[in-house]
Design a protein around this motif. Structure first.
Motif, PDB file in Angstrom:
ATOM      1  N   GLN A  18      12.585  -7.492  66.566  1.00 35.76           N
ATOM      2  CA  GLN A  18      12.224  -6.442  65.612  1.00 35.76           C
ATOM      3  C   GLN A  18      11.631  -7.046  64.340  1.00 35.76           C
ATOM      4  N   GLU A  21       8.047  -8.064  65.021  1.00 34.84           N
ATOM      5  CA  GLU A  21       7.165  -6.895  65.021  1.00 34.84           C
ATOM      6  C   GLU A  21       6.938  -6.388  63.606  1.00 34.84           C
ATOM      7  N   ASP A  22       8.026  -6.348  62.814  1.00 40.43           N
ATOM      8  CA  ASP A  22       7.915  -5.854  61.441  1.00 40.43           C
ATOM      9  C   ASP A  22       7.003  -6.728  60.595  1.00 40.43           C
ATOM     10  N   GLY A  24       4.613  -8.698  61.585  1.00 36.72           N
ATOM     11  CA  GLY A  24       3.235  -8.552  62.056  1.00 36.72           C
ATOM     12  C   GLY A  24       2.591  -7.271  61.552  1.00 36.72           C
ATOM     13  N   ALA A  25       3.327  -6.171  61.652  1.00 35.31           N
ATOM     14  CA  ALA A  25       2.809  -4.889  61.171  1.00 35.31           C
ATOM     15  C   ALA A  25       2.597  -4.935  59.659  1.00 35.31           C
ATOM     16  N   TYR A  26       3.509  -5.582  58.955  1.00 35.00           N
ATOM     17  CA  TYR A  26       3.394  -5.692  57.502  1.00 35.00           C
ATOM     18  C   TYR A  26       2.166  -6.518  57.119  1.00 35.00           C
ATOM     19  N   ARG A  28      -0.544  -6.971  58.907  1.00 35.24           N
ATOM     20  CA  ARG A  28      -1.741  -6.171  59.222  1.00 35.24           C
ATOM     21  C   ARG A  28      -1.968  -5.118  58.135  1.00 35.24           C
ATOM     22  N   GLN A  29      -0.894  -4.439  57.735  1.00 30.05           N
ATOM     23  CA  GLN A  29      -1.000  -3.414  56.698  1.00 30.05           C
ATOM     24  C   GLN A  29      -1.533  -4.009  55.395  1.00 30.05           C
ATOM     25  N   GLU A  56       0.112 -10.372  64.271  1.00 34.31           N
ATOM     26  CA  GLU A  56       0.035  -8.981  63.825  1.00 34.31           C
ATOM     27  C   GLU A  56       0.565  -8.003  64.874  1.00 34.31           C
ATOM     28  N   ARG A  57       0.431  -8.352  66.140  1.00 33.93           N
ATOM     29  CA  ARG A  57       0.921  -7.470  67.208  1.00 33.93           C
ATOM     30  C   ARG A  57       2.384  -7.733  67.554  1.00 33.93           C
ATOM     31  N   GLY A  58       3.009  -8.666  66.854  1.00 34.20           N
ATOM     32  CA  GLY A  58       4.424  -8.938  67.079  1.00 34.20           C
ATOM     33  C   GLY A  58       4.710  -9.815  68.278  1.00 34.20           C
TER      34      GLY A  58
END
Length: 174
Positions: A18, A21-22, A24-26, A28-29, A56-58
């Protein structure tokens, strides 16, 4: 029966997954918000485009060094990325904690021990502190809780903020 419980190893594995994933998403954002392309950020961070895309894709967990380079490229705090990635614990801002971390004379181990002792004292005081503690140590809080107006220095033009009269000869305490 209820939901099946995971063993501790599976729980840790899930938490790590988790966090990856977090982060990576952060990233990318933050990258999209800064209007930086994947290629530009990869170049600044010194990694390949496919690797950064996987982060970025975790799918990959970047090292602290890579996170530092990514933070530099995004012009954000590396500490924020470390917290998101689970490398550092989130800590409340505190002058004491900041001072300990800023002290160049202490080793990392000494800093950790010192902060652990400090936090244990804080926890102990939280448990033993009376309900009206703030009023006991802060007279302004006590006045506020009793709706008593604070003494005004506006009525005494020669008074200073400490309550002493500007002319020392008029101070009865001296």
């Amino acid at each position: 029966m209820g939901k099946t419980e995971q063993n501790p190893v599976e729980q840790v594995g899930h938490a790590v997954g988790q966090a990856v994933e977090d982060i990576g998403a952060y990233i990318r954002q933050q990258r999209e918000g800064a209007h930086v392309s994947l290629r530009q950020l990869a170049k600044v961070a010194g990694v390949s485009n496919p690797y950064l895309s996987q982060v970025e894709r975790g799918l990959r967990k970047p090292s602290a060094e890579i996170l530092q380079q990514i933070a530099k490229g995004l012009r954000i705090s590396a500490e924020a990325l470390y917290v998101r990635a689970g490398i550092l614990e989130h800590r409340e801002a505190s002058a004491v904690v900041d001072a300990v971390f800023a002290d160049l004379e202490l080793t990392e181990r000494q800093k950790q021990v010192l902060l652990e002792i400090y936090q244990s004292f804080r926890r102990e005081n939280d448990h033993t502190r009376p309900a009206n503690w703030a009023a006991a140590v802060d007279p302004a809080a006590q006045r506020d809780s009793q709706n008593v107006p604070s003494p005004s220095i506006a009525n005494n033009p020669s008074a200073t903020p400490t309550g002493l009269v500007a002319d020392p000869s008029q101070n009865p305490e001296r």
